[in-house]
Design a protein around this motif. Structure first.
Motif, mmCIF file in Angstrom:
data_model
loop_
_atom_site.group_PDB
_atom_site.id
_atom_site.type_symbol
_atom_site.label_atom_id
_atom_site.label_comp_id
_atom_site.label_asym_id
_atom_site.label_seq_id
_atom_site.Cartn_x
_atom_site.Cartn_y
_atom_site.Cartn_z
ATOM 1 N N PRO A 47 0.830 -1.211 0.000
ATOM 2 C CA PRO A 47 0.000 0.000 0.000
ATOM 3 C C PRO A 47 0.862 1.257 0.000
ATOM 4 O O PRO A 47 2.026 1.224 0.420
ATOM 5 C CB PRO A 47 -0.783 -0.125 1.307
ATOM 6 N N PRO A 48 0.311 2.387 -0.441
ATOM 7 C CA PRO A 48 1.082 3.635 -0.464
ATOM 8 C C PRO A 48 1.266 4.263 0.917
ATOM 9 O O PRO A 48 2.111 5.145 1.083
ATOM 10 C CB PRO A 48 0.249 4.546 -1.376
ATOM 11 N N PHE A 49 0.475 3.829 1.895
ATOM 12 C CA PHE A 49 0.592 4.326 3.272
ATOM 13 C C PHE A 49 -0.112 3.329 4.191
ATOM 14 O O PHE A 49 -0.903 2.499 3.729
ATOM 15 C CB PHE A 49 -0.028 5.722 3.420
ATOM 16 N N GLU A 50 0.176 3.399 5.507
ATOM 17 C CA GLU A 50 -0.408 2.444 6.441
ATOM 18 C C GLU A 50 -0.943 3.090 7.712
ATOM 19 O O GLU A 50 -1.472 2.394 8.587
ATOM 20 C CB GLU A 50 0.628 1.381 6.825
ATOM 21 N N THR A 51 -0.826 4.395 7.842
ATOM 22 C CA THR A 51 -1.240 5.089 9.064
ATOM 23 C C THR A 51 -2.036 6.337 8.709
ATOM 24 O O THR A 51 -1.974 6.826 7.569
ATOM 25 C CB THR A 51 -0.012 5.517 9.887
ATOM 26 N N PRO A 52 -2.766 6.900 9.679
ATOM 27 C CA PRO A 52 -3.447 8.172 9.423
ATOM 28 C C PRO A 52 -2.479 9.276 9.016
ATOM 29 O O PRO A 52 -2.776 10.070 8.118
ATOM 30 C CB PRO A 52 -4.113 8.489 10.768
ATOM 31 N N GLU A 53 -1.310 9.310 9.649
ATOM 32 C CA GLU A 53 -0.310 10.315 9.284
ATOM 33 C C GLU A 53 0.159 10.098 7.842
ATOM 34 O O GLU A 53 0.388 11.061 7.100
ATOM 35 C CB GLU A 53 0.885 10.235 10.240
ATOM 36 N N GLY A 54 0.267 8.818 7.464
ATOM 37 C CA GLY A 54 0.650 8.508 6.092
ATOM 38 C C GLY A 54 -0.410 8.938 5.094
ATOM 39 O O GLY A 54 -0.086 9.429 3.999
ATOM 40 N N LEU A 55 -1.676 8.753 5.451
ATOM 41 C CA LEU A 55 -2.783 9.205 4.595
ATOM 42 C C LEU A 55 -2.721 10.722 4.400
ATOM 43 O O LEU A 55 -2.844 11.225 3.270
ATOM 44 C CB LEU A 55 -4.125 8.813 5.224
ATOM 45 N N ILE A 56 -2.542 11.448 5.494
ATOM 46 C CA ILE A 56 -2.502 12.913 5.426
ATOM 47 C C ILE A 56 -1.334 13.376 4.553
ATOM 48 O O ILE A 56 -1.488 14.253 3.687
ATOM 49 C CB ILE A 56 -2.406 13.509 6.844
ATOM 50 N N ALA A 57 -0.173 12.763 4.760
ATOM 51 C CA ALA A 57 1.009 13.136 3.963
ATOM 52 C C ALA A 57 0.807 12.800 2.491
ATOM 53 O O ALA A 57 1.190 13.588 1.608
ATOM 54 C CB ALA A 57 2.243 12.419 4.510
ATOM 55 N N TYR A 58 0.212 11.644 2.214
ATOM 56 C CA TYR A 58 -0.030 11.239 0.823
ATOM 57 C C TYR A 58 -0.934 12.257 0.131
ATOM 58 O O TYR A 58 -0.684 12.641 -1.029
ATOM 59 C CB TYR A 58 -0.675 9.856 0.799
ATOM 60 N N CYS A 59 -1.983 12.695 0.819
ATOM 61 C CA CYS A 59 -2.911 13.658 0.215
ATOM 62 C C CYS A 59 -2.242 15.003 -0.020
ATOM 63 O O CYS A 59 -2.487 15.669 -1.038
ATOM 64 C CB CYS A 59 -4.148 13.819 1.105
ATOM 65 N N GLU A 60 -1.387 15.398 0.915
ATOM 66 C CA GLU A 60 -0.685 16.674 0.748
ATOM 67 C C GLU A 60 0.301 16.607 -0.411
ATOM 68 O O GLU A 60 0.400 17.535 -1.221
ATOM 69 C CB GLU A 60 0.030 17.036 2.051
ATOM 70 N N GLU A 61 1.037 15.507 -0.504
ATOM 71 C CA GLU A 61 2.043 15.359 -1.558
ATOM 72 C C GLU A 61 1.427 15.236 -2.947
ATOM 73 O O GLU A 61 1.985 15.709 -3.943
ATOM 74 C CB GLU A 61 2.909 14.135 -1.271
ATOM 75 N N ASN A 62 0.263 14.591 -3.013
ATOM 76 C CA ASN A 62 -0.359 14.330 -4.312
ATOM 77 C C ASN A 62 -1.517 15.267 -4.617
ATOM 78 O O ASN A 62 -2.192 15.116 -5.644
ATOM 79 C CB ASN A 62 -0.849 12.880 -4.367
ATOM 80 N N HIS A 63 -1.753 16.224 -3.691
ATOM 81 C CA HIS A 63 -2.815 17.214 -3.873
ATOM 82 C C HIS A 63 -4.144 16.520 -4.205
ATOM 83 O O HIS A 63 -4.820 16.856 -5.187
ATOM 84 C CB HIS A 63 -2.447 18.208 -4.984
ATOM 85 N N CYS A 64 -4.497 15.556 -3.379
ATOM 86 C CA CYS A 64 -5.717 14.788 -3.624
ATOM 87 C C CYS A 64 -6.580 14.718 -2.375
ATOM 88 O O CYS A 64 -6.137 15.052 -1.265
ATOM 89 C CB CYS A 64 -5.373 13.381 -4.116
ATOM 90 N N SER A 65 -7.804 14.275 -2.553
ATOM 91 C CA SER A 65 -8.746 14.127 -1.447
ATOM 92 C C SER A 65 -8.497 12.808 -0.723
ATOM 93 O O SER A 65 -7.849 11.897 -1.267
ATOM 94 C CB SER A 65 -10.175 14.145 -1.986
ATOM 95 N N PRO A 66 -9.031 12.651 0.508
ATOM 96 C CA PRO A 66 -8.887 11.355 1.191
ATOM 97 C C PRO A 66 -9.545 10.217 0.413
ATOM 98 O O PRO A 66 -9.063 9.084 0.458
ATOM 99 C CB PRO A 66 -9.558 11.590 2.550
ATOM 100 N N ALA B 123 -7.134 9.058 -2.223
ATOM 101 C CA ALA B 123 -6.078 8.273 -1.572
ATOM 102 C C ALA B 123 -6.595 6.876 -1.235
ATOM 103 O O ALA B 123 -5.864 5.888 -1.364
ATOM 104 C CB ALA B 123 -5.601 8.985 -0.313
ATOM 105 N N ALA B 124 -7.850 6.795 -0.807
ATOM 106 C CA ALA B 124 -8.446 5.498 -0.474
ATOM 107 C C ALA B 124 -8.527 4.602 -1.703
ATOM 108 O O ALA B 124 -8.226 3.404 -1.636
ATOM 109 C CB ALA B 124 -9.839 5.710 0.121
ATOM 110 N N VAL B 125 -8.925 5.165 -2.821
ATOM 111 C CA VAL B 125 -8.997 4.391 -4.068
ATOM 112 C C VAL B 125 -7.605 3.914 -4.466
ATOM 113 O O VAL B 125 -7.419 2.752 -4.869
ATOM 114 C CB VAL B 125 -9.635 5.233 -5.191
ATOM 115 N N ALA B 126 -6.616 4.789 -4.337
ATOM 116 C CA ALA B 126 -5.236 4.407 -4.665
ATOM 117 C C ALA B 126 -4.758 3.278 -3.760
ATOM 118 O O ALA B 126 -4.078 2.342 -4.209
ATOM 119 C CB ALA B 126 -4.311 5.616 -4.537
ATOM 120 N N TYR B 127 -5.119 3.358 -2.494
ATOM 121 C CA TYR B 127 -4.752 2.315 -1.523
ATOM 122 C C TYR B 127 -5.345 0.973 -1.942
ATOM 123 O O TYR B 127 -4.643 -0.040 -2.008
ATOM 124 C CB TYR B 127 -5.261 2.718 -0.135
ATOM 125 N N GLU B 128 -6.631 0.970 -2.245
ATOM 126 C CA GLU B 128 -7.307 -0.287 -2.577
ATOM 127 C C GLU B 128 -6.809 -0.858 -3.895
ATOM 128 O O GLU B 128 -6.630 -2.071 -4.030
ATOM 129 C CB GLU B 128 -8.821 -0.054 -2.614
#
Length: 534
Positions: A237-256, A259-264
């Motif tokens: 997965p691209p991240f595994e924690t809430p902090e990872g989710l937040i960072a992923y969204c900030e880096e990729n300028h995307c919504s949660p 990010a969830a779709v990318a994870y799945e």
């Protein structure tokens, strides 16, 4: 091998008849694996459960008995005729019985030992456990310690000699013939050894046929994946924690949600269309379960009667002040839970006992806000992502293990995050709304009166939609939650462990009131009478 939790396997799952994911769906899956291990429908099956576990309180009230039988008949949880299990067992020539024992101390509180006899007289014993949210695992096959969780294509090669070194050598020979292997495990008991090969792909028929004739092989068994997403060791997965989710969204300028779709997609190997189609299929089931809950002819057994159809359209009218969004969300959440109690098909989010909160709130909010289907899908995926991120330190959404906070509180947190997404909020706001929800319900015990998903479960789903709405709106309006979601998830697990150690499980609160005691006795007497008639 590390098996990652996924949205469609664990948080927006399972799809099952109600009323309970861990007590209805989990047992079906255990029975189904047992049937595949035996290689046929048993001629006789004895299902034993621990006297100090959960099943003495919930076996009949939550339809676990029916679920075990369906699984042993080779039926998955959504097969037709779910409630006709006893009749179907008789037609199949399977004799089944249940027994309370005091020596089954393996695993957790929803563990069973299933003793099966095949038509040729051979016997097989499997110890399995429902671990929460429809998830399960095996602990032993006869005396061989082996864990099966239903997320792989499983090949079990039973070897004639109980020799661990020989099993390892044999496994090396077999692995050279296969690709896409996730893991290979060798275990040995008193009578035989087992080589368990886990794969991301089905095993070839010719390969299996050749194995049968190997002189070292006693028998082989294959077990199909039970969860929709099959594990693959090559996927991360691209991240595994809430902090990872937040960072992923900030880096990729995307919504949660994005990010969830990318994870799945990263764990499933599905493309964006497949992922969206599956999510929309779940939403369709949620809409149907809400519709079923509003059916004025709905009925189910237990200690309460359906009320959602009567309440729908009445909240916030007349002398009652309007509750806005909750005017619809409250009866919707109740209706879904009542549909579940009638053994209707639901999506557990994340459990059967909390299945009304996420759809009750998100369907109602989307309709009130005029949201598009894509926006509702995004909200659902965001909710599912938060569910996965709360699965820390052994949290499998099991009320019996970690209290109702692991069910209703987690469902409320998911709903709050989904509403944040629907309102256009950020990943941090979604995580904060979830954290606030856990803070509100921290310490909530599991105590179903008469072993049913009715009192206080129905009331808690109603309360859950209100808390979720309040948390989402408060965070988006600027409220400071302070404690991060990861910390709240971990403390919830710790508190839940303390709850079950100090108070026991499933019988510590509402069921100890005079009314709770009376209703439990009346229901138990009725169940005993019905069982004797069978």
């Amino acid at each position: 091998m590390k098996e990652y939790n996924t949205i469609f396997n664990h948080a927006l799952a399972p799809i099952t008849p109600g009323p309970s994911s861990s007590n209805t769906c989990g047992p079906v899956r255990i029975g189904l694996v047992c049937q595949q291990l035996l290689g046929e429908i048993p001629q006789k099956a004895v299902i034993e459960y621990y006297t100090k576990g959960a099943f003495p309180n919930t076996l009949y009230g939550m339809c676990s008995d029916i679920a075990f039988i369906n699984g042993l008949l080779g039926k998955e949880q959504n097969a037709p005729g779910f409630t006709e299990a006893y009749e179907n067992a008789k037609k199949a020539g399977m004799e089944v019985s249940f027994a309370e024992v005091d020596d089954l101390t393996v695993g957790g509180m929803e563990t069973v030992r299933i003793r099966m006899t095949a038509h040729d007289g051979s016997q097989l014993t499997v110890i399995g456990e429902s671990v929460g949210g429809g998830a399960f695992c095996t602990h032993f096959i006869d005396d061989c310690p082996l864990t099966i969780r239903g997320m792989n294509h499983e090949l079990l090669i039973f070897l004639k000699k109980p020799d661990q070194e020989e099993a390892v050598r044999f496994s090396g020979k077999i692995k050279d013939q296969l690709s896409h292997i996730n893991d290979c495990i060798c275990v040995t008991g008193k009578e035989y050894s087992i080589v368990n090969i886990r794969s991301a792909c089905p095993f070839g028929q010719q390969f299996l046929e050749n194995l049968k004739y190997d002189p070292q092989v006693l028998r082989i068994r294959t077990i199909a994946p039970i969860h929709p997403i099959v594990a693959d060791i090559t996927r991360k997965p691209p991240f595994e924690t809430p902090e990872g989710l937040i960072a992923y969204c900030e880096e990729n300028h995307c919504s949660p949600a994005q990010a969830a779709v990318a994870y799945e997609m990263s764990l499933s190997g599905w493309d964006e269309k497949q992922t969206k189609d599956y999510g929309n299929m779940l939403l369709g089931i949620m809409r149907n379960s809400r519709k079923g809950g509003y059916d004025p002819g709905l009925s189910f057994k237990g200690i309460v009667s359906p009320k959602a159809a009567r309440m729908h359209g009445r909240i916030g009218t007349g002398s009652m002040p309007s509750l806005g969004l909750l005017n619809e969300a409250i009866p919707a959440s109740l209706g879904i839970m009542e549909h579940s109690n009638a053994s209707g098909k639901i999506v557990c989010v994340p459990t059967g006992g909390s299945s009304g909160i996420v759809p009750g709130l998100l369907l109602s909010a989307a309709e009130q806000m005029g949201s598009s289907p894509d926006e509702l899908y995004d909200a659902l995926m965001c909710a599912g992502m938060i569910g996965v991120l709360m699965m820390v330190d052994g949290n499998e959404f099991a009320g019996g293990t970690h209290g109702c906070q692991a069910e209703v509180a987690c469902g409320t947190a998911m709903a709050a995050a989904g509403l944040v997404q629907l309102m256009g909020g950020t990943a941090k706001e979604a995580c904060d709304a979830a954290s606030m929800s856990l803070q509100c319900f921290l310490g909530l015990i599991c105590d179903p009166v008469a072993g049913l998903v009715q009192v206080p479960c129905l009331a808690r789903n109603i309360a859950g939609v209100a808390v979720a709405a309040a948390c989402a709106q408060s965070v988006c309006a600027g409220f400071d939650v302070v404690i991060p979601l990861q910390e709240m998830s971990r403390i919830m697990v710790r508190v839940g462990t303390d709850i079950t150690r100090e108070l026991g499980m499933c019988c510590s609160g509402c069921c100890l009131t005079p009314t709770g005691v009376r209703l439990t006795k009346e229901h138990d007497d009725a169940v005993r009478s019905a069982s004797e008639k069978r």
